[in-house]
Design a protein around this motif. Structure first.
Motif, mmCIF file in Angstrom:
data_model
loop_
_atom_site.group_PDB
_atom_site.id
_atom_site.type_symbol
_atom_site.label_atom_id
_atom_site.label_comp_id
_atom_site.label_asym_id
_atom_site.label_seq_id
_atom_site.Cartn_x
_atom_site.Cartn_y
_atom_site.Cartn_z
ATOM 1 N N ALA A 1 130.185 -2.790 -85.966
ATOM 2 C CA ALA A 1 131.016 -2.510 -84.797
ATOM 3 C C ALA A 1 130.670 -3.450 -83.640
ATOM 4 O O ALA A 1 131.559 -3.928 -82.923
ATOM 5 N N GLU A 2 129.397 -3.731 -83.497
ATOM 6 C CA GLU A 2 128.974 -4.586 -82.373
ATOM 7 C C GLU A 2 129.472 -6.016 -82.536
ATOM 8 O O GLU A 2 129.938 -6.636 -81.584
ATOM 9 N N LEU A 3 129.379 -6.532 -83.750
ATOM 10 C CA LEU A 3 129.876 -7.898 -83.955
ATOM 11 C C LEU A 3 131.401 -7.923 -83.874
ATOM 12 O O LEU A 3 131.986 -8.870 -83.341
ATOM 13 N N ALA A 4 132.036 -6.863 -84.381
ATOM 14 C CA ALA A 4 133.503 -6.816 -84.344
ATOM 15 C C ALA A 4 133.989 -6.943 -82.897
ATOM 16 O O ALA A 4 134.966 -7.642 -82.621
ATOM 17 N N TRP A 5 133.294 -6.272 -81.978
ATOM 18 C CA TRP A 5 133.720 -6.366 -80.570
ATOM 19 C C TRP A 5 133.663 -7.813 -80.068
ATOM 20 O O TRP A 5 134.591 -8.314 -79.443
ATOM 21 N N ILE A 6 132.556 -8.463 -80.388
ATOM 22 C CA ILE A 6 132.421 -9.852 -79.923
ATOM 23 C C ILE A 6 133.522 -10.717 -80.537
ATOM 24 O O ILE A 6 134.189 -11.492 -79.848
ATOM 25 N N LEU A 7 133.744 -10.533 -81.834
ATOM 26 C CA LEU A 7 134.772 -11.358 -82.499
ATOM 27 C C LEU A 7 136.180 -11.037 -81.995
ATOM 28 O O LEU A 7 137.047 -11.907 -81.984
#
Ligand code: TYM
Length: 329
Positions: free
Chosen positions: A87-93
């Motif tokens: 979820a954390e990387l998805a936000w950045i992407l």
């Protein structure tokens, strides 16, 4: 070691398409790579789910991965929702993906048309979460069916865009598409892919169908009036059955055509049914056996989530630093 990532949704009943297009290849590749196989339960809630049913299906799917032959001691088999890095990387992407790109996703358009009362933003950014899944583990290869190619292409574009700005952060992943079985079609309408959500249960063979049901569905498969077993677009129903037979027996479509030269559909259809049963029966038996071993499955769930989390955090920290988040003290 090269890294492999793939995942499957715990939504609906898995079909022969999921098995031949994905799971079967996962097993073939599992010794060659450092593998991560996720039950992508976070993707599942883009469509409304009954919580108890989703939980049960997620566990069944994880058990099925092992029943199919993946080894949780060597391959990391885990729930996506147990590793917060997705979820954390998805936000950045999300912040490196354009609305226009997501608007072009055919799966989004299909799903939005089907669930017009719930076109939520998770459904829209679904492919970005998928990109995060893959990039979080620096995957080199992603074995999927043809229907996921567009999402994989987007993943590559996002990764390249990010790398162009910040340097070599992400490995650019390649799709792995099997030679046969990468697009299994509905038995009732060979112009549509075999799908978990088909309203007509005769169109799909479910992985848990019993042998009689499998035989009946194969015998009733829609074909044509040509009467010959040839691998060509003019006979889409037969072409699909040749794909299924070949994928189940390990033959090439050419070999299958030769084997049934001069034979009719009355011989071929039951042979397809038997080939499918001989692949699914052992899978079902092993699934039934493993399902009873609660302690073992629990230990896999816990141990592998920790392992996945370790690798995920490594990439995540690197990405967070690159985009300018403050260091953790
Ligand atoms: P899903 O759950 O719809 O399907 C799981 C896998 O099965 C393949 N597949 C098929 N292959 C051949 N013929 C068919 N009829 C057929 N139907 C399904 C799919 O191509 C897929 O490989 N978005 C993904 C799940 C996902 C994922 C990922 C995959 C989330 N994150 C990261 C790879 C990497 C999906 O919904 O697959």
């Amino acid at each position: 070691n090269k890294v492999l990532f793939s995942g499957m949704q715990a939504t609906g009943n898995l079909t022969l398409g999921n098995y031949l297009g994905a799971l079967k290849n996962w097993v073939t590749l599992c010794d060659e790579y450092e593998c991560f196989y996720s039950v992508v339960d976070m993707h599942s809630i883009t469509i409304r789910q009954d919580p108890a049913v989703l939980r049960k299906r997620a566990r069944n799917l994880l058990t099925l991965y092992i029943a199919a032959g993946l080894d949780p001691k060597k391959n990391c088999i885990y729930y996506q929702s147990h590793v917060s890095g997705h979820a954390e990387l998805a936000w950045i992407l999300d912040c490196f993906t354009y609305m226009g790109e997501l608007n072009r996703m055919t799966q989004f358009k299909d799903k939005a048309a089907k669930h017009a009362d719930n076109i939520n933003s998770g459904l829209f950014t679904y492919p970005v979460l998928m990109a995060a899944d893959i990039l979080l583990y620096q995957a080199d290869v992603v074995p999927v069916g043809i229907d996921q190619m567009q999402h994989l292409e987007l993943t590559r574009n996002i990764a390249e865009r990010f790398n162009n700005i910040y340097g070599d952060v992400f490995t650019i992943p390649e799709a792995y598409i099997g030679k046969v079985g990468a697009k299994i079609m509905s038995l009732q309408d060979p112009s549509k892919k075999m799908s978990k959500s088909d309203e007509n249960p005769n169109g799909s063979i479910y992985l848990m169908d019993d042998p009689d049901t499998i035989m009946r569905k194969c015998k009733r498969a829609v074909t044509d009036s040509e009467g010959c077993i040839l691998y060509r677009d003019e006979q889409p129903g037969i072409k699909n059955l040749i794909d299924i037979y070949s994928a189940c027996t390990g033959k090439t479509p050419d070999e299958t055509v030769k084997e049934f030269q001069g034979k009719g559909y009355g011989d071929f259809k039951p042979a397809v049914g038997e080939a499918v049963v001989s692949v699914l029966k052992p899978l079902q038996d092993e699934f039934a056996r493993l399902s009873k071993d609660k302690a073992y499955i629990d230990s896999v769930i816990k141990g592998n989530a920790e392992k996945a989390n370790y690798y995920a955090t490594k990439t995540l920290r690197k990405v967070q630093r690159k985009v300018g988040f403050p260091d953790r003290i």
